[in-house]
Design an enzyme around this catalytic site. Structure first.
Site, mmCIF file in Angstrom:
data_model
loop_
_atom_site.group_PDB
_atom_site.id
_atom_site.type_symbol
_atom_site.label_atom_id
_atom_site.label_comp_id
_atom_site.label_asym_id
_atom_site.label_seq_id
_atom_site.Cartn_x
_atom_site.Cartn_y
_atom_site.Cartn_z
ATOM 1 N N LYS A 34 0.732 -1.275 -0.225
ATOM 2 C CA LYS A 34 -0.129 -0.056 0.026
ATOM 3 C C LYS A 34 0.794 1.190 0.103
ATOM 4 C CE LYS A 34 -1.960 1.437 4.147
ATOM 5 N NZ LYS A 34 -3.017 1.697 5.122
ATOM 6 N N GLY A 40 7.233 -2.547 5.429
ATOM 7 C CA GLY A 40 5.916 -2.571 6.513
ATOM 8 C C GLY A 40 6.462 -1.747 7.805
ATOM 9 N N HIS A 445 36.342 -16.433 27.234
ATOM 10 C CA HIS A 445 36.593 -15.657 28.453
ATOM 11 C C HIS A 445 37.432 -14.362 28.014
ATOM 12 C CE1 HIS A 445 37.401 -14.199 32.512
ATOM 13 N NE2 HIS A 445 38.718 -14.063 32.285
#
Ligand SMILES: NC(=O)c1ccc[n+]([C@@H]2O[C@H](COP(=O)([O-])OP(=O)(O)OC[C@H]3O[C@@H](n4cnc5c(N)ncnc54)[C@H](O)[C@@H]3O)[C@@H](O)[C@H]2O)c1
Length: 467
Positions: A34, A40, A445
């Site tokens: 649209k 979106g 680590h």
């Protein structure tokens, strides 16, 4: 009339991913959108722009800690909101541009215009110039998403009483932003404006913010945000939101029936979103929409009309971009005769505040309600060398594992980088890992990820090393 194997209506993360997967599988594919921009809500007025503003405001808030690191800043550090919003827009435009490229690359035909069903195999596309074109679809995927919802007595004027869409493009930093709804949107955007200098008050109906997540996460996030200056009115039901010139007056009632009045200059209404099917004319195709406005689908994401499917926010389930993407892929593969599967229990949820909040699987509340015996192991970030080096000490990782089998049932974390750390938990749970499995894997680590290993050790035999 152009004719396609698959037409997807809506180009959000559900729709465009589905289109690409359909094209990869050899379907002649089209997507109808649209708006002029693809992507979106997520790309244009949701996930991406909010993360851009969260990043900018985070940088600004970090300046307060520069001195601790031996960094001296001379002169004023100021916010240029216009520039911040322009950068956000540039991020959006670039991301949307990327989707245009992907549509071209995959030879997907893009129709810009409002798509509405003529019947079960024809879709009319009403274009901005007033013309209309009808296309034929063997299969259609409805991916029309959602829109912000409101409360019946609130008039959203988009100036002072706003939704997330307007909150992403304000022209000034509010003096006092009153947020209705302490869910994901309210808390994320609340932190943006809190960092930029606004007073922020959150009115939440439930007894805690982010009420869908494990309560330990709500508790820790509340503690951290309170320390940063955010104010909370939980167990308060909003009764009225009125505009009075440049002021917005919010009234809310607590459980005892007492009313509080908050006066701000902006009010953000973030009480959820509703499925969006306006103008789709689903009835012309015979597609059933539930009382809650959702397109009804079966386990295969198929509507009651066999050649029409639906995915994402417009159907049941969490309104999350990554859930929609999985469903978009699933539909394409079903149409290709494959047998894909989604484990909805393993869709992670993330709140992109700092510290970040992330979770997957069952909460303690859910396990208790289901009567499942479990053990819990937690590890605080403040016990990690890496967290100390970065001065990111808030939060913890909590692992819930089955009392008998040790299978990981839920992982809940709040702290630095947990939005990314949760991926390890999803992978582990997808492969049905036990807490001991995670505890025996080497974690580099010094990293934040060590907290996951330590929480797994704590869950296994209460043998975390660093606490
Ligand atoms: N990081 C993310 O994944 C992300 C970010 C933004 C939005 N979203 C999604 O978008 C959707 C909408 O977000 P949202 O934050 O608007 O919805 P939400 O459902 O997360 O939160 C809405 C909150 O409003 C409260 N509420 C409802 N009525 C109220 C009333 N009368 N008074 C006070 N409080 C009231 C609810 O209890 C709830 O806590 C959600 O489904 C969310 O998952 C996700």
């Amino acid at each position: 009339m152009s004719s396609f194997d698959v037409v997807i209506i809506g180009s959000g993360p559900g729709g465009y991913v589905s289109a690409i997967r359909c094209a990869q599988l050899g379907f002649k594919t089209a997507i109808v959108e649209k708006y002029n921009a693809l992507g979106g809500t997520c790309l244009n007025v949701g996930c991406i722009p909010s993360k851009a503003l969260l990043a900018s405001s985070h940088h600004y808030s970090e300046i307060a800690h520069f001195a601790d690191h031996g960094i001296e800043v001379s002169g004023d550090v100021k916010i240029n909101l216009e520039k911040m919003i322009a950068r956000k827009q540039a991020v959006v435009d670039q991301t949307v541009g990327g989707i245009n490229y992907l549509m071209d690359k995959n030879k997907i035909t893009v129709f810009n215009g409002l798509g509405s069903f003529v019947d079960a195999t024809h879709i009319a596309v009403a274009k901005a110039d007033g013309t209309s074109e009808t296309i034929e679809a063997k299969y259609t995927v409805i991916a029309t998403g959602s829109k912000p919802s409101s409360l019946p007595f609130i008039k959203i004027d988009k100036e002072r009483i706003i939704t997330s869409t307007e909150a992403l493009a304000l022209k000034e930093v509010p003096k006092h932003l009153v947020i209705i709804g302490g869910g994901v949107i309210g808390i994320e955007l609340g932190q943006v404006y809190l960092r930029l200098g606004a007073q922020v008050s959150v009115v939440e109906f439930m007894d805690r913010i982010i009420p869908g997540m494990d309560s330990s996460l709500s508790k820790e996030l509340t503690k951290v945000l309170k320390k940063q200056g955010m104010k909370f009115y939980v167990s308060h039901k909003v009764k009225s939101v009125e505009r009075n010139g440049d002021a917005v007056v919010v009234q809310a009632e607590n459980a005892k029936g007492e009313t509080i009045t908050l006066e701000g200059d902006y009010s953000l209404v973030s009480v959820g979103r509703r499925p969006y099917t306006d103008g789709l004319n689903a009835d012309k195709a015979g597609v059933k929409i539930s009382d809650r406005g959702q397109v009804e689908v079966n386990d295969h994401l198929q509507t009651n009309v066999p050649n029409i499917y639906a995915i994402g926010d417009v159907i049941r389930g969490a309104m999350l971009a990554h859930k929609a993407e999985e469903e978009g892929t699933m539909v394409a593969e079903i149409l290709a005769g494959q047998k894909p599967h989604i484990d909805y229990n393993l869709i992670p949820g993330v709140v992109y505040t700092w510290p970040e909040v992330a979770a997957v699987g069952q909460t303690e509340e859910q396990l208790k309600a289901a009567g499942i015996a479990y053990k819990a192991g937690s590890f605080p970030f403040k016990a990690l060398g890496r967290a100390r080096a970065s001065a990111d000490l808030d939060g913890f990782v909590k692992i819930l594992a089955d009392e008998k089998t040790d299978e990981v049932l839920g992982v809940h974390m709040i702290g630095a980088r947990t939005a990314d750390l949760i991926a390890e938990a999803v992978t582990a749970m997808e492969f049905k890992a036990s807490a001991e499995d995670i505890s025996r894997m080497s974690h580099a680590h010094p990293t934040f990820a060590e907290a996951v290993k330590e929480a797994a050790l704590a869950a296994t035999e209460n043998r975390a090393i660093h606490v």
